[in-house]
Structures are given as C-alpha cells and as structure tokens.
Design an enzyme around this catalytic site. Structure first.
Site, PDB file in Angstrom:
ATOM      1  N   HIS A 151      39.343  39.831  76.269  1.00 53.46           N
ATOM      2  CA  HIS A 151      40.471  40.111  75.386  1.00 53.46           C
ATOM      3  C   HIS A 151      41.733  39.461  75.931  1.00 53.46           C
ATOM      4  O   HIS A 151      41.812  39.077  77.099  1.00 53.46           O
ATOM      5  CB  HIS A 151      40.685  41.619  75.223  1.00 53.46           C
ATOM      6  CG  HIS A 151      40.984  42.355  76.498  1.00 53.46           C
ATOM      7  ND1 HIS A 151      42.257  42.489  77.010  1.00 53.46           N
ATOM      8  CD2 HIS A 151      40.166  42.998  77.369  1.00 53.46           C
ATOM      9  CE1 HIS A 151      42.222  43.180  78.122  1.00 53.46           C
ATOM     10  NE2 HIS A 151      40.960  43.501  78.385  1.00 53.46           N
ATOM     11  N   CYS A 152      42.737  39.369  75.085  1.00 53.58           N
ATOM     12  CA  CYS A 152      44.055  38.883  75.492  1.00 53.58           C
ATOM     13  C   CYS A 152      44.769  39.991  76.257  1.00 53.58           C
ATOM     14  O   CYS A 152      44.617  41.173  75.938  1.00 53.58           O
ATOM     15  CB  CYS A 152      44.862  38.483  74.261  1.00 53.58           C
ATOM     16  SG  CYS A 152      46.421  37.645  74.643  1.00 53.58           S
TER      17      CYS A 152
ATOM     18  N   HIS B 214      36.012  40.346  81.213  1.00 56.22           N
ATOM     19  CA  HIS B 214      35.471  41.439  82.020  1.00 56.22           C
ATOM     20  C   HIS B 214      34.255  40.992  82.831  1.00 56.22           C
ATOM     21  O   HIS B 214      33.891  41.654  83.804  1.00 56.22           O
ATOM     22  CB  HIS B 214      35.087  42.618  81.120  1.00 56.22           C
ATOM     23  CG  HIS B 214      36.256  43.374  80.580  1.00 56.22           C
ATOM     24  ND1 HIS B 214      36.148  44.634  80.027  1.00 56.22           N
ATOM     25  CD2 HIS B 214      37.578  43.051  80.495  1.00 56.22           C
ATOM     26  CE1 HIS B 214      37.346  45.059  79.631  1.00 56.22           C
ATOM     27  NE2 HIS B 214      38.229  44.107  79.891  1.00 56.22           N
TER      28      HIS B 214
ATOM     29  N   MET C 131      42.439  40.520  68.985  1.00 53.44           N
ATOM     30  CA  MET C 131      42.256  39.478  69.996  1.00 53.44           C
ATOM     31  C   MET C 131      41.286  39.912  71.087  1.00 53.44           C
ATOM     32  O   MET C 131      41.656  40.160  72.224  1.00 53.44           O
ATOM     33  CB  MET C 131      43.609  39.111  70.597  1.00 53.44           C
ATOM     34  CG  MET C 131      43.710  37.640  70.916  1.00 53.44           C
ATOM     35  SD  MET C 131      45.401  37.168  71.247  1.00 53.44           S
ATOM     36  CE  MET C 131      45.130  35.427  71.523  1.00 53.44           C
TER      37      MET C 131
ATOM     38  N   GLU D 161      18.403  57.722  69.609  1.00 53.55           N
ATOM     39  CA  GLU D 161      18.867  57.826  68.228  1.00 53.55           C
ATOM     40  C   GLU D 161      20.293  57.304  68.091  1.00 53.55           C
ATOM     41  O   GLU D 161      20.643  56.632  67.123  1.00 53.55           O
ATOM     42  CB  GLU D 161      18.791  59.272  67.754  1.00 53.55           C
ATOM     43  CG  GLU D 161      19.549  60.255  68.640  1.00 53.55           C
ATOM     44  CD  GLU D 161      19.512  61.676  68.113  1.00 53.55           C
ATOM     45  OE1 GLU D 161      19.447  61.848  66.887  1.00 53.55           O
ATOM     46  OE2 GLU D 161      19.545  62.599  68.949  1.00 53.55           O
ATOM     47  N   THR D 162      21.135  57.631  69.064  1.00 56.22           N
ATOM     48  CA  THR D 162      22.530  57.199  69.096  1.00 56.22           C
ATOM     49  C   THR D 162      22.871  56.939  70.557  1.00 56.22           C
ATOM     50  O   THR D 162      22.371  57.612  71.444  1.00 56.22           O
ATOM     51  CB  THR D 162      23.462  58.288  68.529  1.00 56.22           C
ATOM     52  OG1 THR D 162      23.068  58.584  67.184  1.00 56.22           O
ATOM     53  CG2 THR D 162      24.915  57.842  68.534  1.00 56.22           C
TER      54      THR D 162
ATOM     55  N   HIS E 222      49.817  33.797  74.924  1.00 55.63           N
ATOM     56  CA  HIS E 222      48.507  34.431  74.958  1.00 55.63           C
ATOM     57  C   HIS E 222      47.806  34.088  76.271  1.00 55.63           C
ATOM     58  O   HIS E 222      48.197  33.161  76.989  1.00 55.63           O
ATOM     59  CB  HIS E 222      47.642  33.975  73.775  1.00 55.63           C
ATOM     60  CG  HIS E 222      48.210  34.321  72.436  1.00 55.63           C
ATOM     61  ND1 HIS E 222      48.210  35.607  71.936  1.00 55.63           N
ATOM     62  CD2 HIS E 222      48.796  33.552  71.473  1.00 55.63           C
ATOM     63  CE1 HIS E 222      48.772  35.620  70.731  1.00 55.63           C
ATOM     64  NE2 HIS E 222      49.140  34.386  70.432  1.00 55.63           N
TER      65      HIS E 222
ATOM     66  N   ASP F 179      41.391  37.588  79.397  1.00 58.48           N
ATOM     67  CA  ASP F 179      40.813  38.370  80.491  1.00 58.48           C
ATOM     68  C   ASP F 179      39.323  38.564  80.200  1.00 58.48           C
ATOM     69  O   ASP F 179      38.948  39.228  79.232  1.00 58.48           O
ATOM     70  CB  ASP F 179      41.537  39.721  80.575  1.00 58.48           C
ATOM     71  CG  ASP F 179      40.821  40.753  81.444  1.00 58.48           C
ATOM     72  OD1 ASP F 179      39.845  40.404  82.126  1.00 58.48           O
ATOM     73  OD2 ASP F 179      41.242  41.927  81.419  1.00 58.48           O
TER      74      ASP F 179
ATOM     75  N   HIS G  39      48.143  43.102  71.334  1.00 57.21           N
ATOM     76  CA  HIS G  39      47.317  41.935  71.042  1.00 57.21           C
ATOM     77  C   HIS G  39      45.867  42.330  70.809  1.00 57.21           C
ATOM     78  O   HIS G  39      45.197  41.760  69.939  1.00 57.21           O
ATOM     79  CB  HIS G  39      47.414  40.919  72.186  1.00 57.21           C
ATOM     80  CG  HIS G  39      48.686  40.128  72.176  1.00 57.21           C
ATOM     81  ND1 HIS G  39      48.736  38.772  72.438  1.00 57.21           N
ATOM     82  CD2 HIS G  39      49.970  40.491  71.928  1.00 57.21           C
ATOM     83  CE1 HIS G  39      49.983  38.344  72.356  1.00 57.21           C
ATOM     84  NE2 HIS G  39      50.755  39.381  72.054  1.00 57.21           N
TER      85      HIS G  39
ATOM     86  N   HIS H 204      28.513  56.425  64.715  1.00 56.62           N
ATOM     87  CA  HIS H 204      28.123  57.740  64.213  1.00 56.62           C
ATOM     88  C   HIS H 204      29.199  58.805  64.395  1.00 56.62           C
ATOM     89  O   HIS H 204      28.906  60.007  64.363  1.00 56.62           O
ATOM     90  CB  HIS H 204      26.800  58.206  64.817  1.00 56.62           C
ATOM     91  CG  HIS H 204      26.009  59.087  63.882  1.00 56.62           C
ATOM     92  ND1 HIS H 204      26.380  60.379  63.577  1.00 56.62           N
ATOM     93  CD2 HIS H 204      24.894  58.849  63.160  1.00 56.62           C
ATOM     94  CE1 HIS H 204      25.510  60.905  62.737  1.00 56.62           C
ATOM     95  NE2 HIS H 204      24.589  59.996  62.458  1.00 56.62           N
TER      96      HIS H 204
ATOM     97  N   HIS I 103      24.608  53.696  65.954  1.00 53.64           N
ATOM     98  CA  HIS I 103      23.403  54.361  65.453  1.00 53.64           C
ATOM     99  C   HIS I 103      22.830  53.512  64.326  1.00 53.64           C
ATOM    100  O   HIS I 103      23.575  52.940  63.532  1.00 53.64           O
ATOM    101  CB  HIS I 103      23.766  55.763  64.938  1.00 53.64           C
ATOM    102  CG  HIS I 103      22.652  56.458  64.228  1.00 53.64           C
ATOM    103  ND1 HIS I 103      21.674  57.161  64.886  1.00 53.64           N
ATOM    104  CD2 HIS I 103      22.357  56.565  62.901  1.00 53.64           C
ATOM    105  CE1 HIS I 103      20.823  57.681  64.010  1.00 53.64           C
ATOM    106  NE2 HIS I 103      21.221  57.333  62.805  1.00 53.64           N
TER     107      HIS I 103
END
Length: 361
Positions: free
Chosen positions: A153-154, A118, A169, A298-299, A113, A116, A164, A325, A274
C-alpha cells in the site's frame, strides 16, 4: 604535473569502483523476467512450482488519481490507484526471486506517493525508498524471502497513510514456495485458476439531506473524509473497487471439477471470507505458506493489513456467493461477489426431494 589533481581523480575512480561493486550482487547475475500485471480479479500467468533458479521479476506500476463510481446508485469518489485499478494488481514470485519495481507518478497527478511492501524486508517495506512527487519515477529491487500472500500500500506519512489506503491505494503480492504449495502431510496442492479479490472500505461524508457528497477536484473534502474515517465506520465495503464489480456479467467463473485459489487482501480492516455453497478445502488465513494450511473451513479470518488464500474444488454447478460474512457489510455495504459454476449436478451431494408445496393451516 598536478599531483593533487591526479590523486583526486584516482580516489574518485576507486570510489566509483566501490560503489559499482556494492550495487553488484546476486541479483545482477540472474535472468530477467518481465511480468505483465493485470487488473483484479485476474492473476498474472505463473507456475505453481518454480522452473529453474531464482530470477529478477521486473514490474512497472503507474499511479492514477481519478474519479470512479463506487456503488449501484452512481456515487462518485476520487481514488488513487496503482495501474489504474482498485485494488492494485497482484504481483507473483517465488521465494528467492527479486522483484524490481519501476514506480511512476505522472506529472498530471497532484500528490506525493510511495509503496510499502509487507513482503519486503527493510526501509519500511520500501516505503522509505520510494517517495516520488508528480513527474518522478523510482526503481526499487527487493528479495522475496518469505512465502505467502502479502499486502502492499501507499504510505506517504502521517494522516496521509490511511487517507491514501482508503482511497484505494493498495494491492497484494503472492510469493510461492519454489517447490509449490503443500498440505500438512507434504503432498502437493495445485489449482487450475486463481482469483484475486481486494476488499476496499470507503468513507464518504453526507450532506444535510443525507446524500453522499462528491469531491471531484484533487484534495477537496480531505477534512470531511477524515472525520468520517475517525468514526471507524465505512459507508461502503466493496470488492475490487465498487459494489457489484464481481457480480452479474462480471461474475467469476469456474467449472465443476476445477480447483480454484481465492486470494483475499484487506489493507485496513478485518474481514471474514466465506463461500456460500462451498468450503475452504485449504486455507492460509494469515497468508503464510510456511505454515500448514487449515482445512475444511466454513469461514476464515483475515486481519486488516493482511492477505489470505483459500483453495477449493468446485463439486456442484450453480451460482455461489463469495463474501465477507459480516452480512451487513456484504449485503448492505457491498462486500460480495458471485462465482458462476457450470457442470453436471450431483444428486448424491444434494437433491430436492419435494418442491415447495402449499400446506394446510
């Protein structure tokens, strides 16, 4: 006198000194804070506005490979999890802080494993520096330079990267501006509490009778699951690891008058958060706190591989539904949560003028 020997020792000492100086930098001079990571939907204790200067925030995550139940029918699936949780825990920092992660891959695990971020800069977000086999640990330190909410994430390489991620993950980091959040006029935005929601897509093969196959042993079903993944059509889309994880007795809670932040992460697919019965007072759909928030939505749209944030002040009591939504994914595949809000009803905002009454044909 062995001149060559002493020259060799002298050169070694110089190299050691250079190495130590290279490792010693601004972070080594900063105060250290141990951050207690908590399972979603909880968020680590933190200040919206930073107190004092930058710090080194130390966190520890251990990788779990385990079988969980992912829906109300009792379907079981083997997941990979950071700190035994799907999604992995939220990490909170301020711009200028350093995050120092100790990542542990216990001996009982079966796979390599890594992680990463971001939010980080360089070396594949740390993915190039954190590869660990079962029985290994690694320490990575990186500087938080960009304010916002970000996915981690992996990413071990090749087809293992999506496999993964869709086995659970993934998680998120929130990096707040040191002077806190601001609206487009520069006024402070504050919140009383925060909820962290990780939206997870699962891809389960079915047998000849239409029942989900269960793969209990490590590595079983890799090829079958990969074939379902290739359809880009998930069998489950859930919040925080399983269908109903944030409903009923596990519903999120708030009070009328409270301002709540919702942090929403999706490491793999686009989503459309939403709040039924409310709105996004302030929204950062792509997660960047450097940009002014959008208002009264709203969304909103959170692209796959990203996290977004929304702040809303609850004005009425009752049970709200927070969902993706795409209503098919929410009500059939599982991507929804409940928010139970207590307080006094305001008839000026909404009032039933007539109860349901039978009418003549």
């Amino acid at each position: 006198m062995n001149t060559k020997k002493y020259i060799s020792i002298f050169i070694s000492l110089i190299l050691i000194s250079i190495t130590l100086q290279a490792k010693s930098g601004e972070a080594d001079k900063l105060p250290v804070v141990i951050q207690e990571l908590v399972p979603a939907p909880a968020v680590p204790a933190h200040n919206i506005v930073a107190k004092g200067g930058p710090k080194v925030i130390k966190v520890r995550m251990s990788i779990t490979e385990k079988v969980i139940t992912i829906d109300k029918q009792g379907t079981k699936f083997r997941v990979f999890a950071f700190n035994d949780s799907v999604p992995g825990p939220l990490i909170v920092a301020h711009v200028g802080d350093y995050i120092e992660l100790t990542l542990v891959n216990p001996k009982k695990n079966n796979f390599e494993h890594n992680l990463d971020f971001h939010a980080a800069t360089g070396a594949l977000g740390g993915g190039g520096l954190t590869h660990i086999l079962p029985g290994e640990a690694v320490i990575l330190r990186w500087k938080a330079t960009k304010p916002g909410v970000f996915v981690y994430h992996c990413a071990p390489g090749g087809a293992m990267v999506p496999w993964h991620v869709v086995k659970g993950m993934n998680g998120a980091v929130m990096v707040l501006p040191r002077d806190g959040l601001k609206d487009r006029e520069g006024k402070p935005i504050k919140y009383d509490k925060a909820f962290y929601i990780g939206e997870q897509d699962f891809y389960l093969p079915k047998d000849d009778n239409g029942n989900y196959k269960e793969y209990i042993h490590p590595g079983d079903g890799f090829s079958d699951v990969l074939e379902v993944m290739k359809t880009l059509t998930p069998t489950h889309v859930v919040f925080n690891g399983s269908e109903g994880a944030l409903e009923g007795d596990n519903a999120l809670t708030a009070k009328v008058g409270e301002t709540v932040m919702f942090i929403h992460a999706q490491a793999n697919r686009d989503t459309r958060p939403h709040l039924i019965g409310g709105h996004g007072d302030y929204v950062w759909p792509n997660g960047s706190f450097n940009d002014p928030p959008r208002t009264n939505l709203e969304t909103w749209f959170v692209p796959g591989g990203a996290a977004g944030a929304m702040v809303y002040k609850f004005r009425q009591p009752g049970t709200y539904v927070y969902l993706n939504h795409n209503l098919i994914e929410a009500f059939i595949l599982g991507a929804k949560a409940e928010v139970k809000v207590t307080g006094k009803w305001n008839n000026d905002l909404m009032e039933q003028l007539m109860e349901p009454t039978r009418i003549a044909d």
